[in-house]
Structures are given as C-alpha cells and as structure tokens.
Design a protein around this motif. Sequence first.
Motif, PDB file in Angstrom:
ATOM      1  N   ILE B  13       0.848  -1.210   0.000  1.00  0.00           N
ATOM      2  CA  ILE B  13       0.000   0.000   0.000  1.00  0.00           C
ATOM      3  C   ILE B  13       0.877   1.251   0.000  1.00  0.00           C
ATOM      4  CG2 ILE B  13      -1.618   1.352   1.413  1.00  0.00           C
ATOM      5  CD1 ILE B  13      -2.868  -1.394   2.221  1.00  0.00           C
ATOM      6  N   GLU B  14       1.881   1.199   0.863  1.00  0.00           N
ATOM      7  CA  GLU B  14       2.806   2.337   0.940  1.00  0.00           C
ATOM      8  C   GLU B  14       3.454   2.581  -0.427  1.00  0.00           C
ATOM      9  OE1 GLU B  14       4.940   2.693   4.805  1.00  0.00           O
ATOM     10  OE2 GLU B  14       6.691   2.744   3.511  1.00  0.00           O
ATOM     11  N   LYS B  15       3.898   1.462  -1.026  1.00  0.00           N
ATOM     12  CA  LYS B  15       4.552   1.551  -2.317  1.00  0.00           C
ATOM     13  C   LYS B  15       3.593   2.121  -3.377  1.00  0.00           C
ATOM     14  CE  LYS B  15       7.662  -1.324  -5.072  1.00  0.00           C
ATOM     15  NZ  LYS B  15       8.104  -2.694  -5.329  1.00  0.00           N
ATOM     16  N   THR B  16       2.337   1.699  -3.297  1.00  0.00           N
ATOM     17  CA  THR B  16       1.332   2.200  -4.256  1.00  0.00           C
ATOM     18  C   THR B  16       1.159   3.712  -4.118  1.00  0.00           C
ATOM     19  OG1 THR B  16       0.187   0.085  -4.124  1.00  0.00           O
ATOM     20  CG2 THR B  16      -1.056   1.931  -5.028  1.00  0.00           C
ATOM     21  N   ILE B  17       1.130   4.186  -2.871  1.00  0.00           N
ATOM     22  CA  ILE B  17       0.987   5.645  -2.650  1.00  0.00           C
ATOM     23  C   ILE B  17       2.193   6.379  -3.228  1.00  0.00           C
ATOM     24  CG2 ILE B  17       0.924   7.430  -0.857  1.00  0.00           C
ATOM     25  CD1 ILE B  17      -0.685   5.407   0.874  1.00  0.00           C
ATOM     26  N   TYR B  18       3.392   5.839  -3.015  1.00  0.00           N
ATOM     27  CA  TYR B  18       4.584   6.522  -3.538  1.00  0.00           C
ATOM     28  C   TYR B  18       4.648   6.445  -5.061  1.00  0.00           C
ATOM     29  CZ  TYR B  18       6.201   6.946   1.268  1.00  0.00           C
ATOM     30  OH  TYR B  18       6.293   7.287   2.585  1.00  0.00           O
ATOM     31  N   ARG B  84       5.649  16.663  -5.435  1.00  0.00           N
ATOM     32  CA  ARG B  84       4.968  16.266  -4.198  1.00  0.00           C
ATOM     33  C   ARG B  84       5.951  15.586  -3.241  1.00  0.00           C
ATOM     34  NH1 ARG B  84       2.259  16.098  -8.636  1.00  0.00           N
ATOM     35  NH2 ARG B  84       0.046  16.544  -8.771  1.00  0.00           N
ATOM     36  N   HIS B  85       5.888  15.955  -1.991  1.00  0.00           N
ATOM     37  CA  HIS B  85       6.625  15.224  -0.962  1.00  0.00           C
ATOM     38  C   HIS B  85       5.583  14.544  -0.085  1.00  0.00           C
ATOM     39  CE1 HIS B  85       9.929  14.301   1.779  1.00  0.00           C
ATOM     40  NE2 HIS B  85       9.000  14.403   2.697  1.00  0.00           N
ATOM     41  N   THR B  86       5.552  13.198  -0.173  1.00  0.00           N
ATOM     42  CA  THR B  86       4.512  12.442   0.528  1.00  0.00           C
ATOM     43  C   THR B  86       5.133  11.583   1.629  1.00  0.00           C
ATOM     44  OG1 THR B  86       3.359  12.292  -1.581  1.00  0.00           O
ATOM     45  CG2 THR B  86       2.558  10.878   0.185  1.00  0.00           C
ATOM     46  N   SER B  87       4.532  11.596   2.801  1.00  0.00           N
ATOM     47  CA  SER B  87       4.941  10.695   3.888  1.00  0.00           C
ATOM     48  C   SER B  87       3.716   9.946   4.363  1.00  0.00           C
ATOM     49  CB  SER B  87       5.514  11.483   5.076  1.00  0.00           C
ATOM     50  OG  SER B  87       6.684  12.148   4.683  1.00  0.00           O
ATOM     51  N   VAL B  88       3.783   8.624   4.263  1.00  0.00           N
ATOM     52  CA  VAL B  88       2.647   7.826   4.710  1.00  0.00           C
ATOM     53  C   VAL B  88       2.687   7.740   6.228  1.00  0.00           C
ATOM     54  CG1 VAL B  88       1.501   5.579   4.565  1.00  0.00           C
ATOM     55  CG2 VAL B  88       2.693   6.515   2.561  1.00  0.00           C
ATOM     56  N   TYR B  89       1.633   8.180   6.864  1.00  0.00           N
ATOM     57  CA  TYR B  89       1.599   8.207   8.333  1.00  0.00           C
ATOM     58  C   TYR B  89       0.949   6.954   8.914  1.00  0.00           C
ATOM     59  CZ  TYR B  89       2.964  13.144   8.678  1.00  0.00           C
ATOM     60  OH  TYR B  89       3.637  14.329   8.640  1.00  0.00           O
ATOM     61  N   SER B  90      -0.166   6.552   8.317  1.00  0.00           N
ATOM     62  CA  SER B  90      -0.876   5.405   8.919  1.00  0.00           C
ATOM     63  C   SER B  90      -1.562   4.582   7.834  1.00  0.00           C
ATOM     64  CB  SER B  90      -1.919   5.880   9.937  1.00  0.00           C
ATOM     65  OG  SER B  90      -2.975   6.533   9.283  1.00  0.00           O
ATOM     66  N   SER B 104      -1.731  10.110   4.599  1.00  0.00           N
ATOM     67  CA  SER B 104      -0.377  10.574   4.308  1.00  0.00           C
ATOM     68  C   SER B 104      -0.330  12.084   4.394  1.00  0.00           C
ATOM     69  CB  SER B 104       0.047  10.166   2.888  1.00  0.00           C
ATOM     70  OG  SER B 104      -0.216   8.804   2.661  1.00  0.00           O
ATOM     71  N   SER B 105       0.801  12.571   4.764  1.00  0.00           N
ATOM     72  CA  SER B 105       1.014  14.019   4.685  1.00  0.00           C
ATOM     73  C   SER B 105       1.562  14.336   3.305  1.00  0.00           C
ATOM     74  CB  SER B 105       2.018  14.452   5.748  1.00  0.00           C
ATOM     75  OG  SER B 105       2.358  15.797   5.567  1.00  0.00           O
ATOM     76  N   VAL B 106       1.131  15.447   2.729  1.00  0.00           N
ATOM     77  CA  VAL B 106       1.659  15.824   1.415  1.00  0.00           C
ATOM     78  C   VAL B 106       1.988  17.312   1.395  1.00  0.00           C
ATOM     79  CG1 VAL B 106      -0.644  16.180   0.424  1.00  0.00           C
ATOM     80  CG2 VAL B 106       1.293  15.750  -1.086  1.00  0.00           C
ATOM     81  N   THR B 107       3.140  17.604   0.886  1.00  0.00           N
ATOM     82  CA  THR B 107       3.551  18.989   0.660  1.00  0.00           C
ATOM     83  C   THR B 107       3.872  19.094  -0.824  1.00  0.00           C
ATOM     84  OG1 THR B 107       4.539  19.035   2.852  1.00  0.00           O
ATOM     85  CG2 THR B 107       5.195  20.784   1.321  1.00  0.00           C
ATOM     86  N   ILE B 108       3.303  20.077  -1.477  1.00  0.00           N
ATOM     87  CA  ILE B 108       3.498  20.177  -2.927  1.00  0.00           C
ATOM     88  C   ILE B 108       4.196  21.500  -3.246  1.00  0.00           C
ATOM     89  CG2 ILE B 108       2.387  20.129  -5.186  1.00  0.00           C
ATOM     90  CD1 ILE B 108       0.104  18.565  -3.965  1.00  0.00           C
ATOM     91  N   TYR B 109       5.302  21.381  -3.953  1.00  0.00           N
ATOM     92  CA  TYR B 109       6.048  22.562  -4.376  1.00  0.00           C
ATOM     93  C   TYR B 109       5.785  22.798  -5.853  1.00  0.00           C
ATOM     94  CZ  TYR B 109       8.544  21.688  -0.031  1.00  0.00           C
ATOM     95  OH  TYR B 109       8.845  21.485   1.285  1.00  0.00           O
ATOM     96  N   GLN B 110       5.879  24.041  -6.238  1.00  0.00           N
ATOM     97  CA  GLN B 110       5.711  24.402  -7.645  1.00  0.00           C
ATOM     98  C   GLN B 110       7.041  24.924  -8.148  1.00  0.00           C
ATOM     99  OE1 GLN B 110       3.117  27.793  -8.380  1.00  0.00           O
ATOM    100  NE2 GLN B 110       2.164  26.737 -10.111  1.00  0.00           N
ATOM    101  N   ASN B 111       7.568  24.272  -9.141  1.00  0.00           N
ATOM    102  CA  ASN B 111       8.829  24.722  -9.733  1.00  0.00           C
ATOM    103  C   ASN B 111       8.475  25.612 -10.916  1.00  0.00           C
ATOM    104  OD1 ASN B 111      11.295  23.661 -11.883  1.00  0.00           O
ATOM    105  ND2 ASN B 111      11.803  24.619  -9.933  1.00  0.00           N
ATOM    106  N   MET B 112       8.675  26.932 -10.748  1.00  0.00           N
ATOM    107  CA  MET B 112       8.138  27.894 -11.710  1.00  0.00           C
ATOM    108  C   MET B 112       8.727  27.708 -13.098  1.00  0.00           C
ATOM    109  SD  MET B 112       6.072  29.270  -9.754  1.00  0.00           S
ATOM    110  CE  MET B 112       5.431  30.466 -10.906  1.00  0.00           C
ATOM    111  N   LEU B 113       7.837  27.733 -14.058  1.00  0.00           N
ATOM    112  CA  LEU B 113       8.267  27.693 -15.446  1.00  0.00           C
ATOM    113  C   LEU B 113       7.652  28.872 -16.192  1.00  0.00           C
ATOM    114  CD1 LEU B 113       9.807  26.098 -17.619  1.00  0.00           C
ATOM    115  CD2 LEU B 113       7.672  24.928 -18.138  1.00  0.00           C
ATOM    116  N   ASP B 114       6.316  28.985 -16.112  1.00  0.00           N
ATOM    117  CA  ASP B 114       5.627  30.073 -16.805  1.00  0.00           C
ATOM    118  C   ASP B 114       5.719  31.367 -15.994  1.00  0.00           C
ATOM    119  OD1 ASP B 114       4.948  27.730 -17.999  1.00  0.00           O
ATOM    120  OD2 ASP B 114       2.885  28.283 -18.387  1.00  0.00           O
ATOM    121  N   GLY B 115       5.082  31.347 -14.824  1.00  0.00           N
ATOM    122  CA  GLY B 115       5.056  32.559 -13.992  1.00  0.00           C
ATOM    123  C   GLY B 115       4.388  33.706 -14.724  1.00  0.00           C
TER     124      GLY B 115
END
Lengths: 787, 166
Positions: B13-18, B84-90, B104-115
Amino acid sequence: MDFESKADATVQDQCTAGMSKKIAVNPLDRDFIEEQAKIFRNAWVPVCHESELPEPYDFRTASIGNENIIICRAPDGKINALLNVCPHRGMLIERRPQGSFLEGQASGNPKRITCMFHAWQFDMRGNCVYVAREKEGYQERFSKDDAGLRRLRCIVNYGGFVWVNMNDQPVSMLEEWAGPALSAIEEQLNSVPLEVVHYHKEYVEHGYKAEALQFLNAEKDGAVFDYGHCTITRNEADVKKQNVSTDFPSPDSKATTKVHLFPGYVFDLSGPVLNVTVVTPVDTNRIMIEHRGLAPQGESKTDRDVRAKYYNLNHGPFRIPATGLQENSENNFLSEHYLDEWSMWMGTHPEGLQRITEKDSADKDSSLEANESITGPHVVVIGASHAGISLADRLRKHGFVGNISIFDKQVGGPMERPPLSKGFLLGGGESVESKSLLRQKKWYKANKVRLKTQSTVHKIDKDEKTITVNNGDVIKYDKLVIASGAVPKELPSSKGIGNAFVLRQPADANAIRQTANNSDSVVIIGGGYIGLEVASSLRKKGMEITVIEAGERILARVASKPLAEHLHKLHVDNGVTVITGVGVESVNQEDGIFHSVTLSDGRVIEGEMLITGIGVYPDSQLASDAGLETQFSNGGAILVNNEMQTSNEDIFAIGDVALRREQNIAVESVHNAQETAAIAAAAITGADSPNIQTPWFWSDQYDAKLQSVGIVPVQDDSVYQVERPGKRDGAVSFWSYRGDELVAVEVVNDPATYMEARQCLDTKRFPDPKQISKPSYSPVDSGGGRS
Amino acid sequence: MKDNSMLDLERKIEKTIYKATLALDENNWSAWFELCDETFTYAITSFSPEINKKMTYFSGDKKELIGLMDMLPKHNTDHSPLHRHTSVYSIDISDDGKSATAVSSVTIYQNMLDGINSHLDSGESRLFVIGKYVDEFSIVNGVPRFTNRETKLDNRRLDKGSHWPL
C-alpha cells in the motif's frame, strides 16, 4: 479636539502606518495610496455575508483601504462594523479571520472584544465597557464612556451581504449606489436565505483596474449604471429555448446575469450558484480576490451537490482555464464607463468633484458658490435636458469663453429620451443606457461645462441674479436658462400604486422594464406616441396589451387622421387591443397593487401593470414662483419672445417648458429642444440667429419607422390629407394640405420620400395635391405646385 | 503483533501511494490510473475557518478524470511542474484483508516555469499547497488499488497554478 477624535486621528495614522508595513505598500506609489483614500475608503464594499457570523457574538474580520475592520453580530442579532483598532494605543485587536466572542479567551472576557495589550474591552456595538485602572490611571481626565471602537456604516442587503463604507458620510447611500445595477438580480438574491458554502482567495499579479478591464473587455454587451457599475445578461431567448428554469435558486437554474460593481466586485448569477468576488488591492500590482459561492440555506444534499459541481467547474480554484484566445483586448464601452468612473473618483474628471469625499465635494461646491474660480460671465442652465445640453454646446460653438454650469435634479448623466419608450424597454442586454447618453463624459471636460446632477434648484432670485440649490448653495449667474422640461401627467387615482408608471426619465423606463420582465399584461392609458411606442415595445416581449384612448381616435392631438388609422390597424394587426372614445372611470388596486381599470362604459380591463401616457405639463413652478410670466396665472409654459427671452431680460427658457408668445401650442420634440436652444444661445452670445428648420419628429413602432415634417394642424378642418403610396412594400406617406399649401408630411417606411417632403417644406415648394398620390409624380423635380 | 502477510500488504500500500506520487509528479496519468480501481473517485477538499465549513474544491470519478486528462492539451495551462513530498503516516487494513485506508502528509512545491514573467520567475521553487491524502483501497489477490482519494488541503488561498488532481 476631544479624546475620541485624538484617538481616532492616532488610530488612523498608526493603522495606516502599520498596514502599510504589513502589506508592503510602496510609500512612493502615490496612485495606489490615492486610490485607497479616494476610492476604496468611499465605496461600499461587500466585506462578507451574514451567514459567516450566524450567531450573536460571532465576528468576521476584513480590511478596506488599508484599514482593519471587524464585523460583529450583537446580542440582538444586528450586525455592526467597527474599526478593528484599539483607540488606546492603536493596536490591532482581533487577529483571527472569524470566530466568536461568546466564550472567554486567554486575554479576553466572554462577550467582549478585548485588546490583548492593555485589556481595554468593548461590546459588540463598539462601546468601551472596561478600561484597566480607569480611575487610578486617569482620575477624572478620562472615562471609558469617552472611548469606543470607531463604528462604520454597515448595511445588510442584497442577499444578506454585509456592506461597509469607511466614509461616515458616503457620497451616496447603498441603495442608490448599488441598487439600480443589482436590481436585475435583487429579487432572486432575496428570494431565499442564502449561506456561503464555498470560500477561497487568490493573489493575482496585477492591479484591480486590470482585473476589472479584463472582465469587462471579455463582454460584448451590457447595461451601464451610475457609479461605474454594469450588468451583463445573456440572451434570455436562448436560455428559454433550452426549456430550463432561469430562476435562481432553482438548482437547475440557468440564471443569466452578472453584475460588475465599481471598483471591483462581481455578483455572478449565471448558473445555480451565486458567485461573488471581491477585490482587495494589496499593492500597486497585486490584488487579493475573494471568491464566495452561495446557495440556499437548508437545501437537500442532492441539490447542494449539483451546485457544488457547477461551482467548481466554473468558479472553483481548480476550474479549467478558458480555451482559445482572449476576447477583444481593446476597451469596449463597458470598460470606458468603468474608466470614466475611476477618473471621476480620482478627481481627474470634470464630474469628479461629485465622487471625491463629501468634504472635498463641499469644497468644490463652495468655490462655485463664491465664483472664485469663475472669471468672465457665468451662464447657469437649469435642467440637463436635450435643450439644456444643446444650449451649452451651441454657446461653445459660438465661441463663448465664460463659465457654463448645468444643474439637474436627476441622478446620472443626461440621456436621450426617445429610446426610453422604444428599444430600452426590450432590455435583454441592450446597451441603450450608455449609447443613449446625450453626451459622453469627456465632452463636458472638453467643453468646460460643469454638470451638477442630483441638484434641484429651489429658488430663482432675479433681482440678485442667483439661484439656490438643494444643498443650500447660492449660485450667481449672468444669464440664466431654464430648460426644466415637462412633467408627465398622472391620473390622481394611479398615484402611489406600486405597479403603475409614467414614462419620462430613465428611472421610469428602468422601473417599467423591470416590472414588465415579470408581467404578462399591461394596460396603457393614452393613445399618444408614448403610449403607442410602449405598446409596441412591450408587445414585442409577448405581453398582452390594451391601449385605452379617451379621444375618438389615437394620436388625436399630434397626427393626421389617416396616419392615426394606419397606426391603429398596425397595432391591432400585431395583437394589441385598442379602445378609443372611452374614458377611464377608475383605476382599481388592492393593497397598493394595480389590477384593473373600469371604463366609463362599465367595462373592466385587467392587467398586471399600468402605464399612463396622457401628456405632460411644463415644469415651470420655479419660474412661476420667481414671478416670470407664464401661460396661465397658475402656471403653464413660460412665455418667451422670439429670442427665447422670458419676461426678465437675463432669463431665458427653452425646450418643453417654453412657449413663444406667437404660438398657441407647445411642441414637445427633440427638434424643438435643439432649435430653441440654438436661438437662445445666439441671443446670449450675440451670434446670428440660426436658420429655422421645419419641425420634424420620428417614432418607431413594430417594424414601422414613422417620420414627420411640419406640424399637422389637427384642429383645422380646412386641412386635408392625400395618401401617396411608396415604392416599397409597407411604404406610405400622408401629405397634409391647406388649399394648395403643403403644411406637413407624415411618412411610414419611406425615408427617400421623407427627405423630399422635408426639402419641399424647407424651401416652401408645394407639390400639386392632385398629383401627389401618383407614385410617378416627383414632388421635388416635377416643377408642379408653386414655390 | 502483525504477521508477515499484513506487513507485506502495508508495504504494498505504501509503495502504491509513492508510485502514485511519482506518476502524478510526472503527469503520467495513465500510470496513475493503473493504480486505481474502476470505481475510483477523487476529491480535493478544504475546511475554511473563515466560513466554518468544509468545502469540496474538485471532484470526479475515474471516467470524469480520464475525460479531463484527455482535454488537458486543449486548455491553456500553467506548465510549472508540481513536486509532491509524501509521507505515509498510517495504514489500516480491514480484518478481512479486502480493503484499507491510509493517511499521508503531502507537501506540494511548484517549480516555476511560466510565472507572470518567466524571465524572472522560471526555475524558482515555491511552496504550492500543504495537506493530507486520505486514501481508500480495495485489495484483490494481494494487490491494493485506490478506490478513493481525498486530498484535504489546508490552503484556502489558491493562486494561479494547477487544475488537475494534486
């Protein structure tokens, strides 16, 4: 200065300074700061919705024009808006976006707004109820009764929105400011209690004007209103074809209207969810847009899900962006209207003096009163009618370099009146409001004409050569021109009835249009041009129309009998019931709502609205009170000489309110307004008198375009008409003769014949009445008749 | 103490989320859909303390999502990649071993291209959104597949950016 004033001043300074730091305002950006002060602190702002603070002691915070505000619900349920700044040291009090004061906080007692710094406490109305160490610290020098949070003007209206104005004396009240524009959706907004079910905000990297212009330029058509607002409505016929409800709050609603309020608020009712966006400038080139989605309170989950789906697809943060190229990026009339308003608020427009703060506008008025800024002669015009505006135009064209001030009692820029009874009533996105302005706003600036709207002149003092305006200003004049026009006659029994109307001003037409949109039948009293044009317009909307004319025929006062019969048939063929020769015995209403008229022959005619078009009377009371000579001892038209001069040499009267002594009937037409204005302008400036044209008039009814030239002397039995068929289908003209003398020609759908007829009358060339009925006979080239 | 089969299932399951995270980062929609059951539904939600309500910002089933992805090339879009930075918690597996839920906790960063001005903005990484994935799985023959994902955002301020599943 008392304590509160001092505190307020401190608060203002500290708050502004604090906020400036907080949102990184560039202090050098004067435009941004000026806009905050002149526009956002004077505009009504829909800061939140009442459902965001549903219970007593709930609050919501917001900001307007760099000021922090807090909106609280008092124990009695009333919502108040307060400056969210403690009067003690100017600190921000409440920092949460939303919450309740019902329970105590770490640094606050229950049911109190408490400043965390020195524990001053305030109730939900902003009254200061506790000052720490009040007696010990201040003795008798200060009491909590002297302090309090600054209360702001706050009104809950238009679907439960909380509107706040930072200005204690707003330039206009909310209903006047936003009412006309929001009237298109007001009924739907107020039909059920709403709640905010969606909220998100976004920061966008451009200014609020760019945001507004992007929105407006994407629209092809709309109606514009005072204060820079506009409404955009999709073609309702297209919606009806889809056989779906157009009424919000139905969950399958295909409501069609978007209202854009200056400077940057949108009420979008183009679907089953009301989407309201509010723009807050953050700095010169950055704005925050708040999106609120509203739906009826207490509806089923199924209905709510339908709306959420629609909302997310069209307005949500994950909506799919528009495809293809942007719409026209050139400014359209909607955005020009917006920019005109902006320049008025910023004081860069001649009308701007009305849009700056109350104090500023008072200063401007006083300069007018004292004539400090006026050099040279001052011509004051009462009434921004066709006649009044034409006069100002003519004066400038004659090289008049003095001052021209026009005072008008109406709201908004002067408009063309003829369209009001025609295309305007059809509504449905026609942009007649803008197109029908008598002059675009830049004209006033270019011609240095001061226009003061909402200014009723109460008194003329012809000895002192002054007028007194409703705000108390006394204005000196060198020449005064009365162009106050006429007032529609009303039946006494129809006065005060909600769905009974007369038609003269744009506001009348707006009211008729709004009511007609929700009505199926109308009774029109009066078979004159106004009544018949209204009948034609409303019939096109599919309404059931009954026209009642007390005279033996329609248009008895203004048109020849053959033309009247032609138009009578035209109306009947289009499904209008025309009743002539019968008066109205009574107008019947119940609880202030019209439902029928009883005719003198006993018939009862039912209708869902009533329009009275039985003529006008000159608006001459002011002149009469000033002792100017009028037609009758108790009023009537103002009598003038051939130069439009009244019985006082410095006062002129023009347009519908004036009657030349040599005439026995007043002529109400655009031509008359323009001609009398030209004569008066020539007299004032000493220019040559204008060439006098033969009077002309036009009317549109159904697909028939009527043009007439000359005045048909309907009372003169010696006058007879000859019918001349036109070369195209439906084209016909009626030539009125007295003996062999041509006196007037009425033309239907035949502009070429109209031009010939006009040429004949202007040059006094009279075609042979025995030949005129032959289409092969040329009235101009035949050489027939005499000249 | 969990037996090895349960631990193995948790790892799957963890692997599927990643795997889903990597597929979404690469906009590899077909790879993501392969991890999803036919009954899969998706939603982005958020709780607004401003109006005291839970809101759904985006929702759709597998068919609707596939339709959306097919339409993407036809729409104007911001091309800044999301990371996305994902950490499976439970991970909680049902007693019968046929379904599971994971947070899972998720933090999403945007790497600017257009802006707004790519000359200035491109290459910069910005924090885009933060939140949690609440996932539901069906487990057939020891293979977990997503049946539902709720992306619960903390953000209510959502600027120009992605309009596809996060």
